[in-house]
Design an enzyme around this catalytic site. Structure first.
Site, PDB file in Angstrom:
ATOM      1  N   SER A   4       2.713   1.246   6.759  1.00  0.00           N
ATOM      2  CA  SER A   4       1.601   0.331   7.003  1.00  0.00           C
ATOM      3  C   SER A   4       2.098  -1.103   6.920  1.00  0.00           C
ATOM      4  O   SER A   4       3.114  -1.385   6.282  1.00  0.00           O
ATOM      5  CB  SER A   4       0.412   0.521   6.045  1.00  0.00           C
ATOM      6  OG  SER A   4       0.547  -0.269   4.862  1.00  0.00           O
ATOM      7  N   THR A   5       1.366  -1.999   7.565  1.00  0.00           N
ATOM      8  CA  THR A   5       1.743  -3.416   7.539  1.00  0.00           C
ATOM      9  C   THR A   5       0.982  -4.126   6.413  1.00  0.00           C
ATOM     10  O   THR A   5       0.803  -5.325   6.408  1.00  0.00           O
ATOM     11  CB  THR A   5       1.537  -3.999   8.958  1.00  0.00           C
ATOM     12  OG1 THR A   5       2.437  -3.313   9.836  1.00  0.00           O
ATOM     13  CG2 THR A   5       1.841  -5.478   9.066  1.00  0.00           C
ATOM     14  N   HIS A   6       0.521  -3.332   5.434  1.00  0.00           N
ATOM     15  CA  HIS A   6      -0.338  -3.873   4.386  1.00  0.00           C
ATOM     16  C   HIS A   6       0.449  -4.272   3.142  1.00  0.00           C
ATOM     17  O   HIS A   6       0.241  -3.747   2.055  1.00  0.00           O
ATOM     18  CB  HIS A   6      -1.439  -2.856   4.052  1.00  0.00           C
ATOM     19  CG  HIS A   6      -2.113  -2.342   5.303  1.00  0.00           C
ATOM     20  ND1 HIS A   6      -2.589  -1.069   5.437  1.00  0.00           N
ATOM     21  CD2 HIS A   6      -2.364  -2.944   6.488  1.00  0.00           C
ATOM     22  CE1 HIS A   6      -3.110  -0.901   6.643  1.00  0.00           C
ATOM     23  NE2 HIS A   6      -2.982  -2.028   7.308  1.00  0.00           N
ATOM     24  N   VAL A   7       1.353  -5.205   3.344  1.00  0.00           N
ATOM     25  CA  VAL A   7       2.028  -5.861   2.230  1.00  0.00           C
ATOM     26  C   VAL A   7       1.020  -6.873   1.679  1.00  0.00           C
ATOM     27  O   VAL A   7       0.282  -7.483   2.445  1.00  0.00           O
ATOM     28  CB  VAL A   7       3.289  -6.590   2.725  1.00  0.00           C
ATOM     29  CG1 VAL A   7       4.093  -7.133   1.569  1.00  0.00           C
ATOM     30  CG2 VAL A   7       4.145  -5.669   3.569  1.00  0.00           C
TER      31      VAL A   7
ATOM     32  N   GLN B  57       0.819  -1.210   0.000  1.00  0.00           N
ATOM     33  CA  GLN B  57       0.000   0.000   0.000  1.00  0.00           C
ATOM     34  C   GLN B  57       0.859   1.268   0.000  1.00  0.00           C
ATOM     35  O   GLN B  57       1.792   1.384   0.786  1.00  0.00           O
ATOM     36  CB  GLN B  57      -0.855  -0.047   1.269  1.00  0.00           C
ATOM     37  CG  GLN B  57      -1.963   0.944   1.345  1.00  0.00           C
ATOM     38  CD  GLN B  57      -2.766   0.738   2.623  1.00  0.00           C
ATOM     39  OE1 GLN B  57      -2.217   0.722   3.705  1.00  0.00           O
ATOM     40  NE2 GLN B  57      -4.063   0.559   2.479  1.00  0.00           N
TER      41      GLN B  57
END
Lengths: 238, 588
Positions: free
Chosen positions: B515-518, B347
């Site tokens: 963000s941790t949205h890999v 993201q």
């Protein structure tokens, strides 16, 4: 077996940090431009002797002096000296963090990696400090850095600004200013009070949507008070 | 290797998706279900002492311990990958509940056309607008397919917010660009601190459409359809990187675990690190998996036979375990062959504007998703003529609770010092007079961004680490520049005395938290040619292997992924219970 060495905080608040060596000689840290004050038993300030866990006395003196330039005690308020930053750093380096217990430390290492890869070196925080302090102190004998004038200290720090050691020292100084006092820094919550941070306040439900545009500054509390019992830091883990 | 008694279902990973599947199968079937979680047990009680910024916020006590296993990174296939030695750009969780314990609970849905991004872009702009070397593809399911499941997620978590599109009707105060909702949020929006309210008023004044962030931190006491009651949030400000000590923020351990613990057919085994998914290769039957092998905390290795394997071990590890197990054809970026590992995305997420004000913000108070956002520049919600990029994202203003170690030191651009008296004085003045406008945007997929196994670096057990090959492309750079400008306009309109703007993405940076949205790596799709699993997460090469989580996303949305992950998990659970467990075979 290392010699027992101590770093001591003046419990009276903004009295500075005092180092005792075993022969009883006391030296007030960070008193640049002044003759070192005697901090003997006659002083009105009560002092608390804290044994050093990692640093030698001379290293602690240099760390305290350097942290005191990064976050000076001046007209805008107390700084690293009053917060006990040197004690905080000593404990962190003595604990699992100092040994890189939670960093991936398998090789091969790449000392010259581009910044986007982060720190890729082999040295642990302990090793980085030991080498960095040797360089800094070596300018004028073992604790020589601490005896320089404030502007000379600034010049010396500016020369190492781009180093890993300085990046750690700056980061750790901020940590020692603003961590929960359970970690040995932020003594008497001086850091928190400086910026109006009230510590781990458990309930803001009645205040979150009020005080718009006005400072709301509840009395600061530490985690031990909020939790109702003492909390141990990771530096005290076995 | 010791062989353990067989179970019907083994679930690898005890985070949001794994435990939701355990709850659904455990309550709706009599199957024996075993969850293998490599971390430790966690609970609301264990979070009472965690409001310590140093150990949790800085030293990352709740996160995966990088010393034993991390990932490696390179920008392109010509570069040598190096390990991410301390997690920084994303923060994988560990222990029961996984990253769902330390999240912020910000729960938007994706915009409807996100699920058909390739078709919609070609229709509207023409194929010539597609970026060079893109790997964009449609999901194979639509927003409408997912909507009923999104609604179940709303109820499960007790989401707080305001609908903007209720059964086709535009609703005042909600997001007018959102997809059709079949129900209003179960709970009203959270309270707002000063900064978020200032952002809301300013955006409304500029003609934008601000709306309250959908929050999994509760605005009031709520009982969900499973009978789980959680209290309203107290805005202590310890969500992100912390477990909620009162259970107001939905976490797997307070929302799913209490249901699971009552079921005798479900067990959770902690300290169990799965190393391989095992396949039967005899009698020519390679189309089924037989269970998993794992290593426990004492170094003992076990084979856990199972009738079905559900892989729910977080995005990057899902791909890694399939690669280590030799299941599926690894993606080859040079030839385009293979699918396993393709479409790695992260993201596009950054602090677009840091605004300094002349008034205090009292920003120690807050909650992870107590804030305002605006979707005026999300997806295709705005006129793209004159801009040089596809898609977009959302602006967010949060009162997450500002902690002093992480937040001290940001000073207006004209102050050049970064230590010493001048810096200290400026930073003390600005500490509580600062607010950040965060941009969270879509990341398109590209042929050159992918996962494979690292040839050099190993984990604590000697297994290869997963290697990320990832960099930003022209679309992200142009989007970032445009959105940074918009954020600065909003910040100035908020009467900021000074605005620091985001300097640009540069090369992908493993040191900046974004963000941790890999996402991606085991993407879903409509055929084995373009995906690893079908839209139910069923593996194309092994019908009794199901994959869950953000690894299924063919590209990264502007929306935080958890609601979509849970909606997909519900959809898979329904298909398992209603079809697969009755008749087996490929789910269509």
């Amino acid at each position: 077996m290392r010699r027992r060495e101590f770093l001591t905080v003046a419990a009276g608040g903004l009295g500075g940090v005092v180092v005792y060596s075993l022969d009883g000689k006391a030296l007030l840290l960070g008193a640049q431009g002044k003759a070192p004050e005697k901090a003997n038993g006659k002083s009105k300030d009560k002092v608390v002797r804290i044994p050093l866990r990692f640093f030698t006395e001379q290293e602690a003196v240099v760390v305290a002096a350097a942290a005191g330039r990064i976050f000076p005690s001046d007209e805008s308020g107390p700084g690293a000296k009053e917060a006990g930053v040197a004690i905080y750093i000593d404990r962190q380096l003595a604990g699992p963090y100092g040994l890189d217990a939670h960093r991936y430390t398998q090789g091969p290492f790449e000392e010259n990696a581009a910044a986007e890869f982060g720190y890729q070196g082999a040295a642990t925080p302990r090793e980085i400090y030991r080498a960095g302090l040797k360089e800094l102190a070596g300018l004028k004998g073992p604790a020589g850095f601490a005896r320089l004038s404030a502007s000379e200290q600034d010049d010396a720090l500016r020369k190492i600004e781009a180093s890993n050691f300085f990046a750690l020292l700056r980061q750790h100084t901020i940590e020692g200013m603003f961590c929960d006092p359970l970690h040995g820094g932020n003594v008497d919550m001086v850091g928190w009070q400086l910026i109006g941070y009230p510590g781990p306040r458990m309930n803001n439900a009645e205040d979150i949507d009020k005080h718009y545009g006005e400072a709301f500054r509840p009395k600061a509390i530490r985690l031990g008070e909020a939790a109702g019992h003492a909390v141990r830091g990771s530096e005290d883990e076995k | 290797m010791k062989t353990l008694p067989r179970v019907d279902v083994v679930i690898v990973g005890g985070g949001w998706s794994g435990l939701l599947m355990a709850k659904e199968l455990g309550t709706r079937t009599a199957l024996s279900i075993l969850v293998l979680e490599r971390g430790a047990a966690q609970s609301t009680e264990s979070y009472a002492d965690d409001m310590d910024e140093l150990d949790y916020g800085v030293r990352l006590k709740m996160m995966q311990d990088a010393s034993g296993e991390t990932v490696t990174f390179r920008h392109n296939a010509g570069e040598r990958a190096l390990p991410i030695r301390q997690f920084a750009n994303f923060l994988p969780g560990t222990g029961v509940g996984g990253a769902g314990e330390h999240w912020n609970g910000l729960c938007p849905r994706n915009v409807p056309d996100f699920f058909a991004v390739l078709t919609r872009t070609k229709e509207k702009y023409g194929a010539k607008w597609l970026p060079e070397n893109h790997a964009m593809q449609d999901w194979g399911i639509t927003y409408d397919d997912l909507e009923p499941h999104y609604t179940r997620v709303d109820r499960l978590l007790g989401l707080c917010g305001k609908a903007g599109n209720l059964r086709g009707q535009k609703m005042e105060g909600g997001n007018p660009f959102e997809g059709r909702r079949s129900e209003e949020y179960p709970n009203p929006p959270t309270k707002h601190g000063y900064y978020a309210s200032l952002f809301r008023e300013t955006c409304a004044g500029l003609g934008y459409h601000p709306y309250p962030m959908p929050s999994a931190g509760l605005s009031r006491t709520y009982t969900n359809p499973d009978g789980i009651t959680r209290p309203g949030c107290v805005y202590c400000g310890y969500c992100e990187r912390y477990g909620c000590m009162i259970g107001a923020k939905a976490q797997p351990t307070n929302t799913l675990l209490p249901v699971i613990e009552k079921k005798k057919n479900v067990a959770i085994r902690t300290g169990a690190t799965v190393r391989r998914i095992m396949r039967a290769m005899k009698n020519g039957d390679a189309a089924r998996v037989t269970g998993v092998s794992y290593i426990d905390g004492k170094g003992e290795e076990y084979f856990q036979p199972a009738g079905m394997v559900v892989l729910a071990s977080w995005i990057l590890n899902n791909t890694r375990l399939l690669l280590l197990s030799g299941i599926g054809e690894p993606y080859d970026a040079a030839t385009g062959r293979g699918t396993l590992g393709r479409n790695l995305t992260h993201q596009v997420h950054f602090g677009a504007a840091t605004a300094f004000f002349d008034k205090p913000m009292n920003r120690f108070m807050g909650a992870g998703a107590a804030g305002t956002m605006t979707a005026d520049f999300d997806g295709d919600n705005f006129d793209h003529s004159g801009v040089k990029f596809l898609r977009g994202g959302v602006f967010q203003a949060l009162n997450t609770g500002a902690h002093p170690i992480g937040e001290f030191g940001a000073v207006p651009g004209p102050v050049k010092a970064w230590w010493g008296g001048e810096w200290k004085k400026a930073a003390i003045e600005t500490f509580d007079r600062t607010g950040r406008i965060i941009f969270s945007g879509e990341h398109l997929s590209y042929q050159g961004n992918f996962l494979d196994l690292d040839p050099v670096y190993k984990d604590r057990n000697g297994d290869a680490l997963v290697r990320m090959t990832l960099d930003w492309h022209a679309n992200e750079h142009a989007m970032t520049e445009f959105m940074t400008g918009k954020a600065a306009e909003i910040a100035r309109a908020m009467n900021a005395t000074h605005v620091n703007v985001f300097p640009g993405l540069g090369r992908y940076d493993t040191q900046r938290y974004q963000s941790t949205h890999v996402q991606g790596g085991t993407i879903l799709g409509t055929s084995p040619e373009n995906s690893v699993v079908n839209t139910y997460g069923q593996h194309w090469d092994a019908e009794n292997l199901f994959v869950l989580g953000g690894s299924l996303f063919p590209s990264a949305g502007a929306a935080n992924p958890t609601p979509t992950i849970l909606a997909l998990t519900y959809r898979t659970a329904d298909a398992l219970v209603e079809k697969y467990l009755k008749s087996g075979g490929r789910l269509e």
